[in-house]
Design a protein around this motif. Structure first.
Motif, PDB file in Angstrom:
ATOM      1  N   SER A  40      16.961  12.330  55.366  1.00 54.32           N
ATOM      2  CA  SER A  40      18.065  11.666  54.665  1.00 54.32           C
ATOM      3  C   SER A  40      18.423  12.293  53.317  1.00 54.32           C
ATOM      4  N   THR A  41      17.504  13.013  52.708  1.00 52.77           N
ATOM      5  CA  THR A  41      17.795  13.593  51.392  1.00 52.77           C
ATOM      6  C   THR A  41      18.313  15.032  51.481  1.00 52.77           C
ATOM      7  N   ILE A  42      18.349  15.587  52.668  1.00 54.10           N
ATOM      8  CA  ILE A  42      18.742  16.991  52.835  1.00 54.10           C
ATOM      9  C   ILE A  42      20.260  17.114  52.870  1.00 54.10           C
ATOM     10  N   ARG A  43      20.786  18.061  52.096  1.00 57.51           N
ATOM     11  CA  ARG A  43      22.214  18.398  52.097  1.00 57.51           C
ATOM     12  C   ARG A  43      22.337  19.906  52.201  1.00 57.51           C
TER      13      ARG A  43
ATOM     14  N   GLU B 113      29.402  24.546  55.297  1.00 61.58           N
ATOM     15  CA  GLU B 113      28.938  23.157  55.387  1.00 61.58           C
ATOM     16  C   GLU B 113      28.338  22.627  54.081  1.00 61.58           C
ATOM     17  N   VAL B 114      28.517  23.345  52.981  1.00 61.81           N
ATOM     18  CA  VAL B 114      27.906  22.955  51.708  1.00 61.81           C
ATOM     19  C   VAL B 114      28.194  21.476  51.408  1.00 61.81           C
ATOM     20  N   GLY B 115      27.131  20.738  51.116  1.00 57.79           N
ATOM     21  CA  GLY B 115      27.231  19.323  50.791  1.00 57.79           C
ATOM     22  C   GLY B 115      27.087  18.388  51.980  1.00 57.79           C
ATOM     23  N   SER B 116      27.126  18.929  53.195  1.00 61.53           N
ATOM     24  CA  SER B 116      27.043  18.103  54.405  1.00 61.53           C
ATOM     25  C   SER B 116      25.618  17.647  54.679  1.00 61.53           C
TER      26      SER B 116
ATOM     27  N   SER C 264      15.713  24.438  52.336  1.00 55.37           N
ATOM     28  CA  SER C 264      16.502  25.156  53.339  1.00 55.37           C
ATOM     29  C   SER C 264      17.858  25.490  52.749  1.00 55.37           C
ATOM     30  N   ALA C 265      18.506  26.482  53.360  1.00 49.37           N
ATOM     31  CA  ALA C 265      19.808  26.941  52.876  1.00 49.37           C
ATOM     32  C   ALA C 265      20.557  27.623  54.011  1.00 49.37           C
ATOM     33  N   ALA C 266      21.833  27.913  53.741  1.00 51.83           N
ATOM     34  CA  ALA C 266      22.706  28.580  54.702  1.00 51.83           C
ATOM     35  C   ALA C 266      23.072  29.969  54.205  1.00 51.83           C
TER      36      ALA C 266
ATOM     37  N   PHE D 237      13.740  27.959  54.447  1.00 52.60           N
ATOM     38  CA  PHE D 237      14.238  28.175  55.800  1.00 52.60           C
ATOM     39  C   PHE D 237      15.749  28.387  55.725  1.00 52.60           C
ATOM     40  N   VAL D 238      16.252  29.349  56.519  1.00 48.95           N
ATOM     41  CA  VAL D 238      17.671  29.692  56.437  1.00 48.95           C
ATOM     42  C   VAL D 238      18.285  29.813  57.830  1.00 48.95           C
ATOM     43  N   CYS D 239      19.471  29.223  57.983  1.00 51.83           N
ATOM     44  CA  CYS D 239      20.282  29.431  59.179  1.00 51.83           C
ATOM     45  C   CYS D 239      21.736  29.601  58.741  1.00 51.83           C
ATOM     46  N   LEU D 240      22.643  29.608  59.679  1.00 56.40           N
ATOM     47  CA  LEU D 240      24.036  29.895  59.367  1.00 56.40           C
ATOM     48  C   LEU D 240      24.701  28.807  58.516  1.00 56.40           C
ATOM     49  N   GLY D 241      24.587  27.549  58.936  1.00 54.96           N
ATOM     50  CA  GLY D 241      25.303  26.485  58.236  1.00 54.96           C
ATOM     51  C   GLY D 241      24.447  25.504  57.466  1.00 54.96           C
ATOM     52  N   ASN D 242      23.129  25.535  57.691  1.00 56.34           N
ATOM     53  CA  ASN D 242      22.184  24.624  57.047  1.00 56.34           C
ATOM     54  C   ASN D 242      22.449  23.166  57.417  1.00 56.34           C
TER      55      ASN D 242
END
Length: 151
Positions: free
Chosen positions: A67-70, A46-49, A39-41, A6-11
C-alpha cells in the motif's frame, strides 16, 4: 545497511512485487534493519501510480502489503546510493547500463541470475502477459535466492 533496488519498465508490476515480497521476507526473518529495499522504473510513464491492480491482488492473496509503494523513475543518485540494482528482464538491464554512471555498472544484475539453473531467465511482464501468478512464483523464488546470496 545494504540498499537493494529492483527495477522494471513501469514500476507498477514486477519491481514493486519484488520490493514488497523482499520486505515481507525480511520482516518474517526479523532482518528489516539489515536492508533498505526500494523499486523504480526505467521509464517515467507511471510515476506516482500505485502498483497494478493485478500486483495488488496477488500480493494481498499472500498476505503481503504494497500500500505504500508508488511508481518512480530511477535517478542518477540511485545508482550511486544502491549496493545492488536488480533488473527484471534483459531490456531493463540494457536500459540501466545505458544510463548508469560507469563506476556503478557492476552493481546491475538480472533478477533471475541468482536462481540456480535459471540464471538467464527473465521475469515476464504481467502487464502484457496478464499472468500475475507466474510473475509471483518467479519473483518469490528469486527474492529468496537474493536473500541467500546477500547474507
Amino acid at each position: 545497511m545494504k540498499k537493494v533496488l529492483f527495477v522494471c519498465l513501469g514500476n507498477i508490476c514486477r519491481s514493486p512485487m519484488a520490493e514488497a515480497i523482499m520486505r515481507h521476507e525480511l520482516s518474517i526473518r526479523h532482518l528489516e534493519t539489515s536492508f533498505l529495499v526500494d523499486s523504480a522504473a526505467t521509464s517515467h510513464w507511471e510515476v506516482g501510480s500505485k502498483p497494478h491492480r493485478g500486483t495488488q491482488k496477488i500480493l494481498s492473496e499472500h498476505g503481503i502489503d504494497c500500500s505504500t509503494i508508488r511508481a518512480r523513475q530511477i535517478t542518477q543518485q540511485d545508482f550511486l546510493d544502491s549496493d545492488i540494482i536488480i533488473g527484471m528482464d534483459k531490456n531493463n538491464i540494457k536500459d540501466l547500463l545505458a544510463i548508469a554512471p560507469n563506476e556503478t555498472k557492476d552493481k546491475i544484475h538480472l533478477f533471475m541470475s541468482a536462481v540456480p539453473e535459471k540464471e538467464t531467465l527473465e521475469v515476464p511482464d504481467p502487464y502484457y502477459t496478464g499472468d500475475f501468478e507466474e510473475t509471483y512464483r518467479l519473483v518469490s523464488e528469486g527474492v529468496n535466492e537474493w536473500l541467500r546470496l546477500l547474507f
